[in-house]
Design a protein around this motif. Structure first.
Motif, PDB file in Angstrom:
ATOM      1  N   ALA A  73      33.914 -20.438 -45.345  1.00 59.96           N
ATOM      2  CA  ALA A  73      33.756 -21.880 -45.149  1.00 59.96           C
ATOM      3  C   ALA A  73      34.785 -22.640 -45.985  1.00 59.96           C
ATOM      4  N   LYS A  83      36.588 -29.154 -47.792  1.00 62.74           N
ATOM      5  CA  LYS A  83      35.847 -30.425 -47.857  1.00 62.74           C
ATOM      6  C   LYS A  83      34.463 -30.264 -47.261  1.00 62.74           C
ATOM      7  N   ALA A  84      34.425 -29.686 -46.055  1.00 63.51           N
ATOM      8  CA  ALA A  84      33.133 -29.511 -45.384  1.00 63.51           C
ATOM      9  C   ALA A  84      32.229 -28.599 -46.205  1.00 63.51           C
ATOM     10  N   ALA A  85      32.826 -27.591 -46.841  1.00 63.46           N
ATOM     11  CA  ALA A  85      32.027 -26.697 -47.684  1.00 63.46           C
ATOM     12  C   ALA A  85      31.437 -27.481 -48.848  1.00 63.46           C
ATOM     13  N   GLU A  86      32.269 -28.314 -49.480  1.00 67.72           N
ATOM     14  CA  GLU A  86      31.798 -29.114 -50.604  1.00 67.72           C
ATOM     15  C   GLU A  86      30.692 -30.070 -50.156  1.00 67.72           C
ATOM     16  N   TYR A  87      30.918 -30.735 -49.006  1.00 66.70           N
ATOM     17  CA  TYR A  87      29.938 -31.692 -48.499  1.00 66.70           C
ATOM     18  C   TYR A  87      28.668 -31.002 -48.021  1.00 66.70           C
ATOM     19  N   SER A  88      28.700 -29.665 -47.916  1.00 63.48           N
ATOM     20  CA  SER A  88      27.477 -28.952 -47.561  1.00 63.48           C
ATOM     21  C   SER A  88      26.744 -28.492 -48.821  1.00 63.48           C
ATOM     22  N   GLY A  89      27.244 -28.916 -49.969  1.00 65.71           N
ATOM     23  CA  GLY A  89      26.571 -28.588 -51.221  1.00 65.71           C
ATOM     24  C   GLY A  89      26.975 -27.249 -51.819  1.00 65.71           C
ATOM     25  N   ILE A  90      28.016 -26.615 -51.279  1.00 65.20           N
ATOM     26  CA  ILE A  90      28.481 -25.345 -51.831  1.00 65.20           C
ATOM     27  C   ILE A  90      29.267 -25.606 -53.114  1.00 65.20           C
TER      28      ILE A  90
END
Lengths: 326, 498
Positions: free
Chosen positions: A200, A206-213
Motif C-alpha cells: 500500500a 498518502k492513501a496508506a497514511e490516510y488509512s491510518g497505517i
C-alpha cells in the motif's frame, strides 16, 4: 466537471506479461542451454544443483530487496553489508566466539545497518538512493578498517559446515537456507498484514497514511529486514569461502536489483513477488553458469547478463504500455 | 455597441449522452470583465474548456473578430490569443520568473543561442507594465501563490493574449493579494484585454465584473449588467425555482446525546483556521459550509492528525486528546474520507478488496495471519451493503466509476470501529444516483449511534444530511444554523457570501 472519464485503462485482471516474463525467460534459457550445451555437462544434476547453490546469496539479499523496492525505495548497501557482517562474524570467531555467537553478531550488524538507513530515511526524507550510496561508502571503508584490508580466515568447522559447505540428504545447506528465507519472505509479504502495508505504501503512501497505517514504522522495518537478510547472506558467503574479506559482495546490489525487477516487482513500488524474485535470481545464476560452460570470458558474461536484464524487463514494460493504449 | 472580440454561438456538449451545455450563447468584449457564474455542474468549466480548445464541441460555432475559428486543442486557441490562467499553477517552480515567462517561447540570438539579456529586459518591461513588483530573477518556487498567478498572467501577455480566462483566481489568495489582483485586472482592462472571470464569490464579482452571465443546468438563464446588481439577484438566478434535482432531507431516527462526543475549543491552524470552536453529539451530522479555502479541509485534516494545530483543545467524550498522526486519530475513533479520492483515498493500482481492508488489516487476521476468507466476506458484505457496481472484489479499483470508488473509500471506515466519520467533498465526481446513496449511508451510520462531519461545496447535499451547519469564512466560524432555521439553499448561499 463531474463527467470525468473513469480512467478506463484495460489493466484489470488481465494477463500481464511483466509479471510472468521471468518464468518464460527461465524456461527459454534452460531450453537454449540444454540444446547448445547439453553435451558439455549443463544438463547434469550436479550442475543444476550447482546453479541453485550459486544463486543463494544473491537470492537471500533479493528477498529483502523485494520489500524495499515494493515499498518504492531502494537499498544499495546490501553488497557492502555482506562484507561488513561477514568480517564481524569472522572477528568474533577469531576471538574465540562459537558459530552461534558469530551468526548473532553478523545479524546484529545487518540490523544496525538497516536501522541506520531506515532512521536517516524517516527523519530526513531524503531519497533512499542517496542515503544508501552514502552508507554504502561508509560500510566499505569500515570493513576495510575492521579487517586491516586483509582476508580473515575462518577455521570454525561448525560454522563453515552449517552455513557453507555442508549437505543434508545430498542437498547443499545453502540451498536449504535460501528456501527457508524465501518461505519467511513469502509469508511476510502475502500472509501477514505487514506485506499489505508495504505494498500500500509503495502504491500510494498518502492513501496508506490516510488509512491510518504507521508509514514511518513500516518503512523502518523494511530497511531493517533488508539489512538482516543481507547480513545472513554475508554469513553464508564467508562460510562457503571459509574467510571474510572486504571485497566480498562488491557490486552485488546491481545483481540483486536486477533479480527483483526481473521477478516482476515494480520499480515504482506497489507490486511485488517473492517467488518471482527467486526465479529472477535463479535465471541470472543459470545464465552465468551457461556462459561459463560455453567458454565465455568474464567480460563476455557481463555483456550477456546486461542484455538479458534489459531485454526481459523491456518486454514486460512494452506489453504493459501497449495494453494501456488499447 | 462595439463588436465582441469573441462570440460563442449555440454551443452544445454532452458527456456519455448527458447534455452538459444546451445551446449556449456567450460573448466577451475587449476591455471588459465578463463574469460567468453558476452552481457546481452548471457547465462553466466545460464552456471554458471549449472556448480554450481543451474540449471539442458537439454543436455550435466560435467567432473571433476576423471570422469563424476552429480549435482542435489548447495550442490552437492559445495561438489565436486566448489564454487560460490555470487554477493549479502551471509554472516550473525551479526556474526564474524570466525563464518561466519565456518557456517554450525563448528569444534567440543568432537563431541558436538563448538571448538571456533581452529576455530579462522584456520580462522586466512586462512586469512593470502590469505594475507587478516582482524581480525577473526571482525563482518562482519562492513566490507566494498570488505572485505566481501574476507571473502566469504576464506569461500569457508575453505571447500577446487578447482574452484571458480566469477560473476561481482568488480561491487561494489572501485579502491583500485579492486587492492586488483586482488592480492588475483594472490595468488589463485599460490595455483592452478581455477577461472572462469565473468565481463562486459574488461580492468579488460585483466589485470587478462589467457583465454577469448566469448558467444553470447547461443553459444561460440570465445576462446581467453588474452596475446596481445585488448578490441576492444573482443567487436567485443561479437557483431558479425548480427543486427537481434537490436531495430530500433525511431526518435522524434517534435523539442526539446530551454530552458532546467531540468538543473542539479555540482551534487554530497556521493561517488557515482561526479560533474555531464547535461540538458534535452522538447521532448527529454537522456540516462546515464555506467557500474554497475557508478552512473546511484544514479543520478535518487537523482532527485526523495530518495537520498540527498551533492552539486549541480537542476533547473526545470529555477526554482531551492530541493527535500526532493519522494512526492515532484512527485509534481515537476518527475516519476520514479525504478531499482527493485518487491521490489520498485509494491505492489505484490495487484491487477493490485490498483497498477496502487497509485500515482494518488487524481485524482481517486469524491469529497472526491474514485470512483470505475474512477478507472476501468483508468485501462481499461491503459490495452488497452499498450496492457497489463491480464484477468482482478483485477488480482493480481504478476501473470502477467515481461513485463506486467513493463507496469503497467510505466502506473502508464503516468496517472499522470508527465513531466519528469526517467527509471532505465526498460527492465530487460522483453521479447523482450514487450521491443519494452516499448521503443515505451517512445518515444510516449516525443512526447507529455514531457521528459525522460533512463538508461539501454542494449546499443541497449539506441541507439533506446536516443537523447543524457552521458557516465558515476565511478560517472563522461566522454563524451556526440548525436545520430548521434554513428554509432553502438560497438562504445558506447568502450566508456563505456574507
Amino acid at each position: 466537471m463531474k463527467f470525468k472519464s473513469n480512467g478506463m485503462t484495460l489493466t484489470g485482471k488481465r494477463f500481464d506479461l511483466s509479471k510472468i516474463i521471468v518464468y518464460i525467460a527461465i524456461v527459454v534459457a534452460f531450453i537454449v542451454f540444454s540444446i547448445t550445451l547439453g553435451s558439455s555437462g549443463f544438463l547434469t544434476v550436479k550442475n543444476q544443483i550447482n546453479i541453485l547453490r550459486q544463486m543463494t546469496t544473491i537470492g537471500i539479499m533479493s528477498f529483502g530487496m523485494t520489500f524495499v523496492i515494493g515499498s518504492g525505495e531502494i537499498d544499495l548497501t546490501v553488497g557492502a553489508n555482506i562484507a561488513t557482517s561477514g568480517i564481524v562474524a569472522a572477528i568474533v570467531m577469531r576471538s574465540g566466539g562459537n558459530a552461534f555467537t558469530a551468526l548473532l553478531a553478523a545479524l546484529a550488524t545487518g540490523l544496525l545497518i538497516g536501522a541506520v538507513n531506515g532512521l536517516i530515511l524517516i527523519y530526513t526524507g531524503l531519497p533512499s538512493f542517496l542515503i544508501t550510496i552514502g552508507t554504502l561508502t561508509i560500510l566499505k571503508g569500515l570493513s576495510m578498517e575492521l579487517a586491516n584490508s586483509n582476508s580473515i580466515p575462518i577455521y570454525n568447522r561448525t560454522f563453515t559446515q552449517i552455513f557453507g559447505n555442508g549437505k543434508v540428504f545430498g542437498i547443499p545447506v545453502m540451498i536449504l537456507w535460501c528456501l527457508l528465507c524465501m518461505g519467511i519472505a513469502w509469508v511476510l509479504l502475502r500472509k501477514l498484514p505487514f506485506g499489505a502495508k508495504v505494498l500500500a505504501i509503495g502504491g500510494n503512501s498518502k492513501a496508506a497514511e490516510y488509512s491510518g497505517i504507521n508509514v514511518v514504522r513500516v518503512r523502518l522495518t523494511i530497511m531493517v529486514l533488508s539489512g538482516v537478510m543481507a547480513a545472513f547472506a554475508g554469513v553464508l558467503y564467508c562460510a562457503r569461502l571459509q574467510a571474510a574479506n572486504y571485497v566480498y559482495g562488491d557490486g552485488a546490489e546491481m545483481n540483486v536489483i536486477a533479480s527483483v525487477v526481473l521477478g516482476g516487482t515494480a520499480m515504482s513500488g506497489g507490486v511485488a513477488s517473492v517467488i518471482g524474485t527467486f526465479v529472477g535470481a535463479w535465471l541470472m545464476a543459470m545464465i552465468d553458469n551457461g556462459t561459463v560452460i560455453a567458454g565465455m570470458t568474464a567480460s563476455q558474461q557481463m555483456i550477456v547478463r546486461g542484455v538479458v536484464v534489459i531485454a526481459a524487463t523491456a518486454l514486460g514494460a512494452i506489453s504493459a504500455r501497449r495494453k494501456q493504449k488499447r | 455597441m462595439n463588436k465582441p472580440i469573441i462570440r460563442l454561438e449555440d454551443i452544445s456538449k454532452s458527456f456519455f449522452g448527458v447534455p452538459v451545455l444546451k445551446n449556449v450563447d456567450f460573448e466577451a468584449h475587449s476591455g471588459e470583465v465578463h463574469a460567468l457564474v453558476g452552481g457546481n455542474g452548471a457547465g462553466k468549466s466545460t464552456l471554458m474548456k471549449i472556448l480554450t480548445g481543451v474540449y471539442g464541441k458537439d454543436g455550435g460555432r466560435i467567432f473571433l473578430e476576423d471570422g469563424e475559428a476552429v480549435f482542435h486543442n489548447y495550442k490552437d486557441a492559445f495561438l489565436r490569443g486566448i489564454a487560460m490562467i490555470f487554477q493549479e499553477m502551471s509554472s516550473v517552480p525551479t526556474l526564474t520568473v524570466t525563464e518561466n515567462i519565456f518557456l517554450n517561447n525563448e528569444l534567440l540570438k543568432g537563431k541558436c543561442f538563448l538571448d538571456g539579456k533581452s529576455m530579462r529586459k522584456r520580462a522586466g518591461e512586462l512586469l512593470d507594465r502590469l505594475g507587478v513588483d516582482i524581480s525577473p530573477d526571482a525563482v518562482v518556487g519562492d513566490l507566494s501563490v498570488g505572485e505566481k498567478q501574476m507571473v502566469e498572467i504576464v506569461k500569457a501577455l508575453s505571447s500577446d493574449a487578447k482574452i484571458l480566462v480566469m477560473d476561481e483566481p482568488t480561491a487561494s489568495l489572501s485579502a491583500n493579494e485579492v486587492d492586488k489582483l483586482f488592480e492588475i485586472i483594472e490595468n488589463l482592462k485599460r490595455q483592452k484585454i478581455a477577461i472572462i472571470y469565473i468565481s463562486h464569490r459574488m461580492n468579488e464579482i460585483l466589485a470587478i465584473a462589467d457583465k454577469v452571465t448566469v448558467l444553470r443546468d447547461g443553459q444561460v438563464v440570465a445576462e446581467l449588467i453588474s452596475r446596481d446588481l445585488k448578490v441576492e439577484t444573482i443567487i436567485g438566478h443561479m437557483m431558479g425555482n425548480e427543486t427537481g434535482t434537490s436531495f430530500e432531507w433525511i431526518p435522524p431516527k434517534r435523539a442526539f446525546s446530551k454530552e458532546a462526543v467531540l468538543k473542539v475549543e479555540g482551534l487554530e491552524v497556521a493561517d488557515a483556521v482561526r479560533d474555531v470552536s464547535f461540538e458534535l453529539h452522538r447521532g448527529e451530522v454537522i456540516g462546515f459550509a464555506g467557500l474554497m479555502s475557508s478552512g473546511r479541509t484544514e479543520i478535518l485534516e487537523t482532527l485526523f492528525g495530518i495537520r498540527r494545530p498551533s492552539k486549541g483543545t480537542i476533547r473526545i467524550d470529555g477526554q482531551e486528546v492530541t493527535m500526532r498522526s493519522a494512526g492515532q486519530a484512527v485509534k481515537a475513533g476518527f475516519g476520514l474520507v479525504p478531499e482527493d479520492r485518487r491521490t489520498q483515498g485509494l491505492v489505484l493500482i490495487h484491487s477493490l478488496k485490498k483497498n477496502l481492508v487497509l485500515p482494518i488489516l488487524k481485524k482481517m487476521c486469524t491469529g497472526l495471519f491474514l485470512s483470505p476468507k475474512k477478507i472476501n466476506e468483508t468485501a462481499q458484505q461491503s459490495i452488497s451493503e452499498l450496492s457497489v457496481k463491480t464484477d468482482s472484489a478483485d477488480k482493480i479499483i481504478s476501473l470502477l466509476s467515481g461513485g463506486n470508488q467513493q463507496k469503497i473509500v467510505i466502506s473502508k471506515w464503516l468496517r472499522s470501529d470508527m465513531k466519528i466519520l469526517l467527509l471532505d467533498e465526498p460527492t465530487a465526481g460522483v453521479d447523482i444516483g450514487s450521491k443519494k446513496e452516499l448521503i443515505a449511508t451517512v445518515r444510516k451510520f449516525t443512526d447507529q449511534g455514531n457521528s459525522a462531519i460533512f463538508v461539501s461545496s454542494e449546499l443541497q447535499e449539506m441541507l439533506a444530511v446536516c443537523d447543524r451547519i457552521y458557516v465558515l469564512k476565511r478560517g472563522k466560524i461566522i454563524n451556526e444554523l440548525r436545520h430548521e432555521e434554513i428554509e432553502s439553499e438560497e438562504v445558506l448561499q447568502n450566508e456563505i457570501q456574507k
